[in-house]
Design a protein around this motif. Structure first.
Motif, PDB file in Angstrom:
ATOM      1  N   TYR A 187       0.491  -1.493   0.098  1.00  0.00           N
ATOM      2  CA  TYR A 187       0.049   0.815  -0.123  1.00  0.00           C
ATOM      3  C   TYR A 187       0.579   1.507  -0.073  1.00  0.00           C
ATOM      4  O   TYR A 187       1.682   1.388   0.633  1.00  0.00           O
ATOM      5  CB  TYR A 187      -1.046  -0.348   1.280  1.00  0.00           C
ATOM      6  CG  TYR A 187      -1.806   0.984   1.356  1.00  0.00           C
ATOM      7  CD1 TYR A 187      -3.205   0.988   1.131  1.00  0.00           C
ATOM      8  CD2 TYR A 187      -1.629   2.746   1.738  1.00  0.00           C
ATOM      9  CE1 TYR A 187      -4.443   2.115   1.695  1.00  0.00           C
ATOM     10  CE2 TYR A 187      -2.700   2.961   2.209  1.00  0.00           C
ATOM     11  CZ  TYR A 187      -3.911   3.797   1.494  1.00  0.00           C
ATOM     12  OH  TYR A 187      -4.574   4.740   1.816  1.00  0.00           O
ATOM     13  N   VAL A 188      -0.279   2.526  -0.509  1.00  0.00           N
ATOM     14  CA  VAL A 188       1.026   3.464  -0.293  1.00  0.00           C
ATOM     15  C   VAL A 188       0.254   4.780  -0.382  1.00  0.00           C
ATOM     16  O   VAL A 188      -0.836   4.608  -0.936  1.00  0.00           O
ATOM     17  CB  VAL A 188       1.690   3.592  -1.959  1.00  0.00           C
ATOM     18  CG1 VAL A 188       2.485   5.322  -2.043  1.00  0.00           C
ATOM     19  CG2 VAL A 188       2.655   2.564  -2.442  1.00  0.00           C
ATOM     20  N   GLY A 189       0.680   5.356   0.402  1.00  0.00           N
ATOM     21  CA  GLY A 189       0.013   6.794   0.901  1.00  0.00           C
ATOM     22  C   GLY A 189       0.746   7.911   0.427  1.00  0.00           C
ATOM     23  O   GLY A 189       1.727   7.784   0.182  1.00  0.00           O
ATOM     24  N   GLY A 190       0.197   9.181  -0.377  1.00  0.00           N
ATOM     25  CA  GLY A 190       0.876   9.949  -1.085  1.00  0.00           C
ATOM     26  C   GLY A 190      -0.434  11.013  -1.317  1.00  0.00           C
ATOM     27  O   GLY A 190      -1.098  11.525  -0.520  1.00  0.00           O
ATOM     28  N   TYR A 191       0.198  12.359  -2.487  1.00  0.00           N
ATOM     29  CA  TYR A 191      -0.652  13.133  -2.346  1.00  0.00           C
ATOM     30  C   TYR A 191      -0.558  13.378  -3.842  1.00  0.00           C
ATOM     31  O   TYR A 191       0.025  12.277  -4.668  1.00  0.00           O
ATOM     32  CB  TYR A 191       0.081  14.432  -2.506  1.00  0.00           C
ATOM     33  CG  TYR A 191       0.059  14.813  -1.215  1.00  0.00           C
ATOM     34  CD1 TYR A 191      -0.244  14.772   0.116  1.00  0.00           C
ATOM     35  CD2 TYR A 191       1.684  14.392  -0.145  1.00  0.00           C
ATOM     36  CE1 TYR A 191       0.018  15.205   1.380  1.00  0.00           C
ATOM     37  CE2 TYR A 191       1.420  15.028   0.970  1.00  0.00           C
ATOM     38  CZ  TYR A 191       1.159  15.120   1.920  1.00  0.00           C
ATOM     39  OH  TYR A 191       1.165  16.050   3.629  1.00  0.00           O
ATOM     40  N   GLN A 200      -8.049  19.459  -1.931  1.00  0.00           N
ATOM     41  CA  GLN A 200      -8.550  18.563  -1.317  1.00  0.00           C
ATOM     42  C   GLN A 200      -8.727  17.858  -0.186  1.00  0.00           C
ATOM     43  O   GLN A 200      -8.852  18.599   0.930  1.00  0.00           O
ATOM     44  CB  GLN A 200      -7.607  17.687  -1.788  1.00  0.00           C
ATOM     45  CG  GLN A 200      -6.851  17.825  -2.851  1.00  0.00           C
ATOM     46  CD  GLN A 200      -5.923  16.829  -3.160  1.00  0.00           C
ATOM     47  OE1 GLN A 200      -6.071  15.930  -3.282  1.00  0.00           O
ATOM     48  NE2 GLN A 200      -5.449  17.568  -5.066  1.00  0.00           N
ATOM     49  N   GLU A 201      -9.964  17.175   0.348  1.00  0.00           N
ATOM     50  CA  GLU A 201     -10.680  16.555   1.486  1.00  0.00           C
ATOM     51  C   GLU A 201      -9.491  15.619   2.466  1.00  0.00           C
ATOM     52  O   GLU A 201      -9.530  15.316   3.679  1.00  0.00           O
ATOM     53  CB  GLU A 201     -11.539  16.274   1.092  1.00  0.00           C
ATOM     54  CG  GLU A 201     -12.989  16.782   1.000  1.00  0.00           C
ATOM     55  CD  GLU A 201     -13.778  15.715   0.902  1.00  0.00           C
ATOM     56  OE1 GLU A 201     -14.030  15.422   1.181  1.00  0.00           O
ATOM     57  OE2 GLU A 201     -15.225  16.941   0.786  1.00  0.00           O
ATOM     58  N   ALA A 202      -8.605  15.349   1.883  1.00  0.00           N
ATOM     59  CA  ALA A 202      -7.635  13.566   1.795  1.00  0.00           C
ATOM     60  C   ALA A 202      -6.409  13.564   1.710  1.00  0.00           C
ATOM     61  O   ALA A 202      -6.932  14.230   0.013  1.00  0.00           O
ATOM     62  CB  ALA A 202      -8.636  12.395   3.021  1.00  0.00           C
ATOM     63  N   GLY A 203      -5.753  12.971   1.903  1.00  0.00           N
ATOM     64  CA  GLY A 203      -4.556  12.648   1.027  1.00  0.00           C
ATOM     65  C   GLY A 203      -4.940  11.733  -0.214  1.00  0.00           C
ATOM     66  O   GLY A 203      -6.262  10.846   0.059  1.00  0.00           O
ATOM     67  N   HIS A 204      -4.336  10.702  -0.994  1.00  0.00           N
ATOM     68  CA  HIS A 204      -3.813   9.610  -1.341  1.00  0.00           C
ATOM     69  C   HIS A 204      -3.776   8.730  -1.108  1.00  0.00           C
ATOM     70  O   HIS A 204      -2.887   8.700  -0.682  1.00  0.00           O
ATOM     71  CB  HIS A 204      -3.879  10.036  -2.694  1.00  0.00           C
ATOM     72  CG  HIS A 204      -4.640   9.271  -4.247  1.00  0.00           C
ATOM     73  ND1 HIS A 204      -6.492   8.937  -4.194  1.00  0.00           N
ATOM     74  CD2 HIS A 204      -4.465   8.910  -5.064  1.00  0.00           C
ATOM     75  CE1 HIS A 204      -6.531   8.202  -5.451  1.00  0.00           C
ATOM     76  NE2 HIS A 204      -5.652   8.327  -5.832  1.00  0.00           N
ATOM     77  N   GLY A 205      -4.438   7.322  -1.647  1.00  0.00           N
ATOM     78  CA  GLY A 205      -3.955   6.166  -1.339  1.00  0.00           C
ATOM     79  C   GLY A 205      -4.095   4.970  -3.160  1.00  0.00           C
ATOM     80  O   GLY A 205      -5.219   5.219  -3.169  1.00  0.00           O
ATOM     81  N   ALA A 235       4.405   7.617   2.169  1.00  0.00           N
ATOM     82  CA  ALA A 235       4.612   6.588   2.954  1.00  0.00           C
ATOM     83  C   ALA A 235       4.312   4.976   2.377  1.00  0.00           C
ATOM     84  O   ALA A 235       3.492   5.213   1.754  1.00  0.00           O
ATOM     85  CB  ALA A 235       3.920   6.815   4.288  1.00  0.00           C
ATOM     86  N   SER A 236       4.453   3.718   2.804  1.00  0.00           N
ATOM     87  CA  SER A 236       3.885   2.619   2.105  1.00  0.00           C
ATOM     88  C   SER A 236       4.056   1.649   3.146  1.00  0.00           C
ATOM     89  O   SER A 236       4.765   2.135   4.458  1.00  0.00           O
ATOM     90  CB  SER A 236       4.858   2.445   0.993  1.00  0.00           C
ATOM     91  OG  SER A 236       6.112   2.132   1.401  1.00  0.00           O
ATOM     92  N   GLY A 237       3.264   0.728   2.827  1.00  0.00           N
ATOM     93  CA  GLY A 237       3.896  -0.397   4.189  1.00  0.00           C
ATOM     94  C   GLY A 237       2.411  -1.647   3.503  1.00  0.00           C
ATOM     95  O   GLY A 237       2.155  -1.744   3.085  1.00  0.00           O
ATOM     96  N   SER A 238       2.391  -2.729   4.210  1.00  0.00           N
ATOM     97  CA  SER A 238       1.187  -3.432   3.745  1.00  0.00           C
ATOM     98  C   SER A 238       0.221  -3.451   3.104  1.00  0.00           C
ATOM     99  O   SER A 238      -0.604  -3.971   3.074  1.00  0.00           O
ATOM    100  CB  SER A 238       1.521  -5.207   5.207  1.00  0.00           C
ATOM    101  OG  SER A 238       3.359  -5.188   4.857  1.00  0.00           O
TER     102      SER A 238
END
Length: 283
Positions: A187-191, A200-205, A235-238
């Motif tokens: 999984y990757v979280g970012g913009y 925007q209302e939130a970041g993106h995944g 950021a990334s993770g499982s």
């Protein structure tokens, strides 16, 4: 592309906090397809205690909430230069072995819904990249994008059963199916710079799959695209839980209200200045 980010997260507590700790994964790093030119974080109602790179090589800050605080504000601002690598971030690295990205997590545990999703994909599984694109389309078709329909604890199976969710749910369903087929997934979280808005209302995944011969390749199921120069990896993770921008505890806080303000825009002035200084070539 030169992208400017302003991201403010505000927690308002009903009662004074007796004790609180937060883990922040809010600072992107220079990596394949992006160069962090500047990044600053400001804290109100909290103070930094430690900083480190976690086991996924995410920049991580530990902060403590000031005793008696009724509000905590975390503000990040920065500029990142990005490029379009067709979603490819390259060879695997870091402290976590590749096989760890085959293990199911609480959010990505496969069940009958995920198995049915895989069965619905009419594509050659020997063509890993082609199959993954088809799988991405199948997830989007089965899980309608509906903001507010799910939360951070919604699993891939639950999202598929409900038939609706957001980018996080799309990524988890995609990841769950890929792992069931022995494809390492993360999984990757970012913009993401949206084409039709700055605020925007939130970041993106989104998700990344490890494809033989290419390494990690990104798939944004929600937008039916592999990440391009409009994306910033943070950021990334499982799964989402390992890449969440802010996690923590606050003792004695009572009811908590969360407000987020995020803007991602293209810095055209900075881009022109860079091109002028380099004789028309972006460095």
């Amino acid at each position: 592309m030169l992208l400017t980010v302003s991201h403010t997260t505000r927690y308002v507590f009903a009662d004074p906090v007796a004790h609180g700790l937060q883990r922040l994964r809010l600072k992107p790093k220079t990596t394949h397809g992006q160069e962090v030119l500047d990044w600053h974080m400001e804290l109100t109602g909290a103070r930094g205690e430690a900083g480190y790179d976690d086991h996924h090589q995410n920049h991580t800050a530990l902060v403590s909430i000031e005793p008696g605080a009724r509000e905590v504000v975390v503000t990040c601002r920065g500029t990142v230069r990005t490029s379009d690598n067709n979603g490819i971030t390259g060879a695997h690295g870091g402290h976590v072995p590749l096989w760890c990205f085959l293990r199911p997590t609480a959010l990505t545990q496969a069940g009958n819904r995920v198995r049915a999703l895989i069965a619905s994909v009419d594509a050659d599984r020997s063509d890993t990249l082609g199959f993954l694109h088809a799988l991405s389309s199948a997830v989007a078709a089965q899980v309608e994008y509906v903001p507010g329909a799910t939360d951070a604890k919604t699993t891939a199976e639950q999202a598929l059963a409900a038939g609706k969710g957001v980018c996080q749910d799309h990524a988890h369903a995609f990841i769950s199916a890929g792992r069931l087929l022995d494809i390492p997934m993360r999984y990757v979280g970012g913009y993401l710079r949206m084409n039709d808005r700055v605020d925007q209302e939130a970041g993106h995944g989104w998700a990344e799959a490890h494809v033989p011969g290419l390494g990690w390749v990104g798939f944004d199921v929600s937008n039916a695209i592999s990440p391009d120069e409009r994306y910033i990896r943070v950021a990334s993770g499982s799964d989402y839980a390992e890449a969440a921008p802010i996690t923590g505890i606050a003792t004695g806080a009572g009811e908590t209200r969360l407000d987020v303000h995020l803007s991602v825009s293209e810095n055209l002035l900075g881009q022109r200045q860079t091109q002028s200084a380099s004789g028309g070539q972006q460095q």
